[in-house]
Motif scaffolding. Sequence first.
Motif, mmCIF file in Angstrom:
data_model
loop_
_atom_site.group_PDB
_atom_site.id
_atom_site.type_symbol
_atom_site.label_atom_id
_atom_site.label_comp_id
_atom_site.label_asym_id
_atom_site.label_seq_id
_atom_site.Cartn_x
_atom_site.Cartn_y
_atom_site.Cartn_z
ATOM 1 N N VAL A 12 8.816 8.267 1.451
ATOM 2 C CA VAL A 12 7.773 7.237 1.505
ATOM 3 C C VAL A 12 6.410 7.907 1.327
ATOM 4 O O VAL A 12 6.121 8.926 1.974
ATOM 5 C CB VAL A 12 7.814 6.480 2.854
ATOM 6 C CG1 VAL A 12 6.653 5.489 2.949
ATOM 7 C CG2 VAL A 12 9.155 5.766 3.019
ATOM 8 N N THR A 13 5.608 7.331 0.443
ATOM 9 C CA THR A 13 4.247 7.841 0.271
ATOM 10 C C THR A 13 3.345 6.664 -0.125
ATOM 11 O O THR A 13 3.796 5.513 -0.148
ATOM 12 C CB THR A 13 4.216 8.996 -0.756
ATOM 13 O OG1 THR A 13 2.921 9.598 -0.753
ATOM 14 C CG2 THR A 13 4.557 8.505 -2.156
ATOM 15 N N SER A 14 2.101 6.933 -0.405
ATOM 16 C CA SER A 14 1.205 5.833 -0.772
ATOM 17 C C SER A 14 1.603 5.287 -2.141
ATOM 18 O O SER A 14 2.137 6.017 -2.988
ATOM 19 C CB SER A 14 -0.245 6.312 -0.803
ATOM 20 O OG SER A 14 -0.418 7.205 -1.881
ATOM 21 N N VAL A 37 1.628 6.518 6.797
ATOM 22 C CA VAL A 37 0.896 6.795 5.555
ATOM 23 C C VAL A 37 -0.391 5.967 5.504
ATOM 24 O O VAL A 37 -1.472 6.473 5.162
ATOM 25 C CB VAL A 37 1.799 6.511 4.329
ATOM 26 C CG1 VAL A 37 0.993 6.551 3.031
ATOM 27 C CG2 VAL A 37 2.943 7.528 4.271
ATOM 28 N N VAL A 38 -0.276 4.697 5.904
ATOM 29 C CA VAL A 38 -1.450 3.818 5.852
ATOM 30 C C VAL A 38 -2.536 4.278 6.834
ATOM 31 O O VAL A 38 -3.732 4.243 6.534
ATOM 32 C CB VAL A 38 -1.039 2.351 6.138
ATOM 33 C CG1 VAL A 38 -2.267 1.475 6.388
ATOM 34 C CG2 VAL A 38 -0.238 1.812 4.966
ATOM 35 N N ALA A 66 5.721 4.035 6.597
ATOM 36 C CA ALA A 66 4.638 3.349 5.880
ATOM 37 C C ALA A 66 3.381 3.251 6.752
ATOM 38 O O ALA A 66 2.259 3.470 6.278
ATOM 39 C CB ALA A 66 5.113 1.959 5.453
ATOM 40 N N ARG A 114 0.816 -1.222 0.000
ATOM 41 C CA ARG A 114 0.000 0.000 0.000
ATOM 42 C C ARG A 114 0.846 1.268 0.000
ATOM 43 O O ARG A 114 0.337 2.363 -0.210
ATOM 44 C CB ARG A 114 -0.959 -0.005 1.195
ATOM 45 C CG ARG A 114 -2.062 -1.062 1.020
ATOM 46 C CD ARG A 114 -2.972 -1.120 2.227
ATOM 47 N NE ARG A 114 -3.634 0.160 2.481
ATOM 48 C CZ ARG A 114 -4.353 0.410 3.583
ATOM 49 N NH1 ARG A 114 -4.487 -0.521 4.512
ATOM 50 N NH2 ARG A 114 -4.932 1.584 3.740
ATOM 51 N N THR A 115 2.120 1.103 0.316
ATOM 52 C CA THR A 115 3.019 2.265 0.312
ATOM 53 C C THR A 115 4.241 1.946 -0.531
ATOM 54 O O THR A 115 4.475 0.785 -0.886
ATOM 55 C CB THR A 115 3.474 2.622 1.744
ATOM 56 O OG1 THR A 115 4.076 1.468 2.313
ATOM 57 C CG2 THR A 115 2.296 3.054 2.600
#
Lengths: 146, 334, 387
Positions: free
Chosen positions: C223-225, C94-95, C91, C4-5
């Motif tokens: 780090v991003t989606s 972000v999630v 991560a 997801r990331t």
Amino acid sequence: MSTAARPSPRFEEVHLGDTLPELAMEITPTLIVSAALASRDFQDVHHDATLARQHGMPDIFMNILATNGFVGRFITDWAGPEAQIRKISVRLGAPNFPGDTMRMTGTVTATELQGGEGVIDVDVRGRNRLGDHVVASVSVSLPAGG
Amino acid sequence: MTAQVETGSSPQAPEPEEESLAARLQRFVGRPSRPPVSAADPVNQPMVRHWCEAIGDGNPVYTDPQAAGASRHRGLVAPPTMLQVWNMPGLRPVPPLPGEDQLGELIGILDQAGYTAIVATNCEQEYARYLRPGDLLSATSMIEAISEEKRTALGSGYFINLHETYTDQRGEVVGTMMLRVLKFRPNERAESSPPAAPPRRPRPVVNDDNRFFWEGVGRGELLIQRCTGCARLRHPPRPMCPHCRSLEWDTRRSGGRGTVYSYVIPHHPPVPPFTYPHVVGLIELVEGTRLVSNVIDIDPAEVRIGMPVEVCFITVDDELVLPQFRPTVGNRER
Amino acid sequence: MRDRTAIAGIGATEFSKDSRRTELRLAIEAVSAALDDAGLDPAEVDGMVTYTMDGNDEIEIAGSIGIGDLTFFSRVHHGGGAACATVGQAAMAVVTGAAQVVVCYRALNGRSWSRFGSGVQQRATAPTAEMVHFGWYAPFGLLTPAQWVAMFARRYMHEYGASSEDFGRVTVADRRHAATNPAAWFYQRPITLEDHQSSRMIADPLRLLDCCQESDGAVALVVTSAERARDLRQRPALIRAAAQGAGGDQEVMTSYYRNDIGGLEEMGVIARALWPAAGLGPADIQTAVLYDHFTPFVLSQLEELGFCGRGEASGFVRDGNLEMGGRLPSNTHGGQLGEAYIHGMNGISEAVRQVRGTAINQVDGVENVLVTAGTGVPTSALVLSRA
């Protein structure tokens, strides 16, 4: 602190590579001050910690005459009353400060018969926590033969 | 000698205005460093005894007339290393006359040039004969040599060799001494930070959770924490038993025997005051817990995993006692 | 959390022995480069993660680069064990929606400021649990990371018959990879096993060439989606799984009191969490970055993570499996033994490049890359996958 007298070894018993009995000397303020005064060395750095610090040293430290004396003692502790020290050559290194221990070690580096005298060369090293306080070579003689 | 001569300038050869430092220094070579001195007292028993006590020298030829008489010396002699003592200037030296103190002048020139620090580096003594009580010594001293400027670990500077000759009441030479000093410009670092005190072993970090261990060590006891709830032993100490969650504990004194479970022989980096190589061992005690200590009294190359060891305690300094382990002596009977 | 990331950008300074600038400056340069790599504006960053050991505050970097409001910041403890966990925590942020774009970074003058391997003898002695810990070892002269690791290494040799040569082959492989990597300190300087064997003892049984370098440098990761990452400049490196692990009787570098010290229990904890989270196993990994501050723990990691059986890593390495063309080409950038010691962060960058297909020593057909973090300490790991 002082070593009991022991008889001199016979020159014929001394061999190249022989090691001398190790001497571990605790360096106390008393030792430093009494040896400095016994050698009539009244420099303040050898007895007054406050003044020693003003000279940039962390504490009082042993004087050279005393170092010579300890090298001589280390030799005759082993070589005994029949020994005659002929020459002492010392190189000076890290100071002896109170609280340290100087470990003196020695090794026979040469033996030679000169007339009735057995001449022995000994390398001496006195180490403390900072490194070598003294590295010396000593020439000492014992009666030979008989 | 007159003050005129002491300046060293000759009327025939006027000094250049900007004489180099090296040239100025070299003019001191061969000059007496100070006027001759005669000892205030002859070689004597009280000073010899005082010296022997201070140095811890038990050689009987210095203090015991009978033993000395029976030896090759046929009577009392003074420790040869006292050679320099007899002519020492003492606590209140007489100030030298102007021009007489050549060493002082030399030092002054170097001080002015920024070579402010001094340290003795070498001392060489030769003894023609051992001195006896009653000998009266005189000493002359000469500036024997001055080196070129040398770079050293302490800083850049000049080595000065001084040569002393000692004669007795009959004018015979009894000994000589060469003393080498370095007169130097201290390295910047050395100047700003005085030499550190001798480094000590790192200390254990003591708090309420482990104080018992170090107090035990101070008494020569190796203690292991024991849970009073389930009697399990644990080391290193922690406040709670991980098995029964009891906060209550006491200690058990270890018999001090175990085996080497693993070990390391550190070589680098050298950290004073440790000497290298030495052995750091992970010791598994008979009681079942492990602790880190040193394995001593053995050549590091001889250490093996599984080797039986037993505890001993060393006093490192006035504040620190440490447990150490050494190979178990197989047969303890003599 | 699976896939997801993604890591959308990587950035780094040069790696050196004397950066001639502050650690903060290094951090800023690396973060800036990572954002440029991703094609993101600093104002879009709202989260930052680093190591507790890092000397550069998030807010200092944010203020310098023009990062605005931060809604997530976190630090991970235990030295190099933090490396993969910075990405794992980013991560998670972000999630969960705590942040949209998170920068992970590590900057150090590990050679020119304070040398990393020089030991803990100078540390302060306030009697916190952490200081008490060092107090069990320092009085006996067990002071440096190399010495702490050597205690495990000796036991490992004893239990499994491993030799110094077995450790040396890890360095030889790393240095071979570094030799073709212009960013590596040891670029064009491969070594032989004989070089390893003749290098001096540092903490017997560890030789100089068993120990990684001390380096100056910085690395940053964005780090991003996964969804966002697909719209950015680079091919995303999907974060397939992340795990942290500490084992029973865990200590920092000195877990000497476990029944068995011939392994790395914390890496076993990781293996049990990471593989199920990834839905993958060792067979699915084409290349790995194995934390290599000291060679013996590379062997233990291969065993704990299931690439070979217990005690079999020496054989696995001897067969050339860590080198290009082997079963598991590892540390293809040269590792910390060959490229630089940036506390494991440079290894994550290499994993990203392998997934992108842009590594200097590119492994063919990379789908999944394993990255591990500091060994001997509570640690972390990642599986990165091709999008």
